[in-house]
Structure formats: C-alpha cells, structure tokens
Write a protein that holds these residues in place. Sequence first.
Motif, PDB file in Angstrom:
ATOM      1  N   CYS A 164      73.814  35.375  35.714  1.00 41.02           N
ATOM      2  CA  CYS A 164      72.765  34.686  34.959  1.00 41.02           C
ATOM      3  C   CYS A 164      71.843  33.863  35.865  1.00 41.02           C
ATOM      4  O   CYS A 164      70.831  33.345  35.417  1.00 41.02           O
ATOM      5  N   CYS A 188      74.291  30.986  43.548  1.00 44.41           N
ATOM      6  CA  CYS A 188      74.203  30.835  42.098  1.00 44.41           C
ATOM      7  C   CYS A 188      74.935  32.002  41.450  1.00 44.41           C
ATOM      8  O   CYS A 188      75.312  32.966  42.119  1.00 44.41           O
ATOM      9  N   CYS A 189      75.115  31.899  40.144  1.00 42.70           N
ATOM     10  CA  CYS A 189      75.838  32.951  39.426  1.00 42.70           C
ATOM     11  C   CYS A 189      75.075  34.271  39.580  1.00 42.70           C
ATOM     12  O   CYS A 189      73.879  34.336  39.308  1.00 42.70           O
ATOM     13  N   ARG A 203      79.945  22.703  42.158  1.00 45.33           N
ATOM     14  CA  ARG A 203      81.211  23.237  41.644  1.00 45.33           C
ATOM     15  C   ARG A 203      81.715  24.373  42.532  1.00 45.33           C
ATOM     16  O   ARG A 203      80.928  25.192  43.015  1.00 45.33           O
ATOM     17  N   CYS A 263      79.566  32.276  37.085  1.00 46.65           N
ATOM     18  CA  CYS A 263      79.848  31.013  36.414  1.00 46.65           C
ATOM     19  C   CYS A 263      80.937  31.263  35.360  1.00 46.65           C
ATOM     20  O   CYS A 263      81.246  32.413  35.037  1.00 46.65           O
ATOM     21  N   ARG A 264      81.494  30.180  34.824  1.00 48.52           N
ATOM     22  CA  ARG A 264      82.604  30.313  33.877  1.00 48.52           C
ATOM     23  C   ARG A 264      82.203  31.149  32.655  1.00 48.52           C
ATOM     24  O   ARG A 264      82.933  32.039  32.229  1.00 48.52           O
ATOM     25  N   GLU A 265      80.995  30.860  32.130  1.00 51.36           N
ATOM     26  CA  GLU A 265      80.550  31.554  30.920  1.00 51.36           C
ATOM     27  C   GLU A 265      80.440  33.053  31.170  1.00 51.36           C
ATOM     28  O   GLU A 265      80.912  33.866  30.377  1.00 51.36           O
ATOM     29  N   CYS A 266      79.783  33.403  32.271  1.00 49.12           N
ATOM     30  CA  CYS A 266      79.599  34.832  32.561  1.00 49.12           C
ATOM     31  C   CYS A 266      80.935  35.500  32.864  1.00 49.12           C
ATOM     32  O   CYS A 266      81.151  36.652  32.509  1.00 49.12           O
ATOM     33  N   ARG A 311      72.354  30.971  37.163  1.00 44.77           N
ATOM     34  CA  ARG A 311      72.515  29.528  37.067  1.00 44.77           C
ATOM     35  C   ARG A 311      73.045  28.981  38.398  1.00 44.77           C
ATOM     36  O   ARG A 311      73.962  29.558  38.985  1.00 44.77           O
ATOM     37  N   SER A 312      72.457  27.856  38.832  1.00 41.16           N
ATOM     38  CA  SER A 312      72.877  27.291  40.114  1.00 41.16           C
ATOM     39  C   SER A 312      74.323  26.805  40.028  1.00 41.16           C
ATOM     40  O   SER A 312      74.764  26.292  39.005  1.00 41.16           O
ATOM     41  N   ARG A 313      75.034  26.960  41.097  1.00 40.79           N
ATOM     42  CA  ARG A 313      76.440  26.574  41.116  1.00 40.79           C
ATOM     43  C   ARG A 313      76.600  25.063  41.218  1.00 40.79           C
ATOM     44  O   ARG A 313      77.616  24.509  40.821  1.00 40.79           O
ATOM     45  N   ALA A 344      83.352  27.986  43.287  1.00 44.99           N
ATOM     46  CA  ALA A 344      83.246  29.234  42.531  1.00 44.99           C
ATOM     47  C   ALA A 344      84.628  29.631  42.050  1.00 44.99           C
ATOM     48  O   ALA A 344      85.586  29.615  42.820  1.00 44.99           O
TER      49      ALA A 344
END
Length: 252
Positions: A156, A152-153, A163, A177-180, A158-160, A165
């Motif tokens: 944060c 996961c990220c 997707r 993750c993309r957001e982080c 969040r589970s991957r 990485a």
Amino acid sequence: MITDTEGIILRQIKTVNGRTMLSVFSRKFGKISVGTNLTGAGKNKSALATRPFTYGEYELFKGRDVYNLNSGRVIKSYFDIGDDLDKFMAASYVLELTDKILMEEDPQPKLFVDLTDFLEAIEKRSKKLDTLVLAYMVKALDSTGTMPELDCCACCGRSRGNRPAGWFSIEEGGILCRECAQESADGQDKSLIYQVDFDIINVLGYFRKEPFSRFEKLALEDKVSDKLMDILKGYLAYHLDISNLKSEFVNI
Ligand SMILES: [Zn+2]
C-alpha cells in the motif's frame, strides 16, 4: 580492437572444436563472454588464468561481436577454496549468482570489488559462511538496482515510520504493513509471505552499506540466516527468475 581488463572467471563453458567460452566478470566492461582455445588444464600461464575462482588480468581482442582471449595472468587464484567443501559450495553459489544477475556489458565496478572482497573473506573464514553469502546477495541486489522495498509497505506504500517490519512478501517484493499482511494472508500464496521476528531492515541495510572487512567477526544466528536465505532465494526466484542454481543443492 585490443583491450585489457582485470576480471574474475565465473564459469567455463566447453563449446565445439575444443573452444571454451569464459564468462568473465571484468572490472571495465562488466560481465562478458570471452572465447579461447585454452582449456585451463595445462601449465601455461594464460591457461591457469582461465580457471574459475581466478582473479586475473586479461588482454582481449574484441572481434565483431565476441571477445577473444589473447593472454591472461593470475593476480590471485582462489582455487584453494576448493579444498573445503563448504567454502567451495558457498563460493560456487556466489559466482553462479553473479553470472546470472549481471547483464552482459553492464559495468559494475563496485560489485566487482565486493566479489574480490567476498573471496578474500571466505578464504580466511572457517564457519558461518552463510553470513558472507547473504551479505553478497544483498550487495548484488543493491548494485543491480533490484533491492527489495524496505522503507514503506510494498503493497500500500504506507511509510513504515520507526516501526520494525513484521512481514516480508516475496510477491510484493518487500516489507508489508500489518493491515496488508493480514489482508494478503487470505489472498496470496502463504508460502510467499514470511513473518520476520528479527530486524530485517537493519540487517539488510548493514549488509548493503558496510564493506566485507566489517563482517569478519559478524555471524548471524542460524535461525535468522536460514530465514533470510529463504526470503532472498524466494525473492531472486520470483522477481529475477534466478533459481535452481547448480550449487544450490547443498545447504550453505
Ligand atoms: Zn500496507
């Protein structure tokens, strides 16, 4: 107390009065320091078994706080690796990394087998040595419980999901993750964030799980292995304070 164990000689350190301390990765006790008066230079059977790159059997006397070498016998010497500079540098790096990543007297029987397998594999191989080195780095991180976060990220949590990485953060110690990745691109030191355009999770997972015998015909593309080497070396330096190894000045 007298005991015996198989071991791999990681390093020799000369000390005072002609004494030598050996850093030994022993099968039974993990990494231990062993004192000896032998130098490794003579033809003596035990002396030969004290040279780095030796896989041997050692009889030890455990004093109050230090092991002393009673005798040693070579099971297999990987000393010929020294005839090829690239192999020598790659194997030296792996021995030095092992010496640094292991705690004293913390048995690591699985990594012990991985290290003998690595030495066997590199002895036979003629090119793309970095694939083997990377595989060993991952196995060493896994065995010592210091693997990067891949599920996961790392920022944060969040589970991957399924997707792939896209980013790896040295500072956060895993994938982002993309957001982080976007957010931390502003705040963090950019040199510590890597955009990964290969399947880092599969590659690391494969190295973690499969034995060295499966890597005989496996070679990562140069651009993948170069980036992975940068990422893992950055991770080792940042989280485990393992950097500037003596054998690192040559690109492996
Ligand atoms: Zn995130």
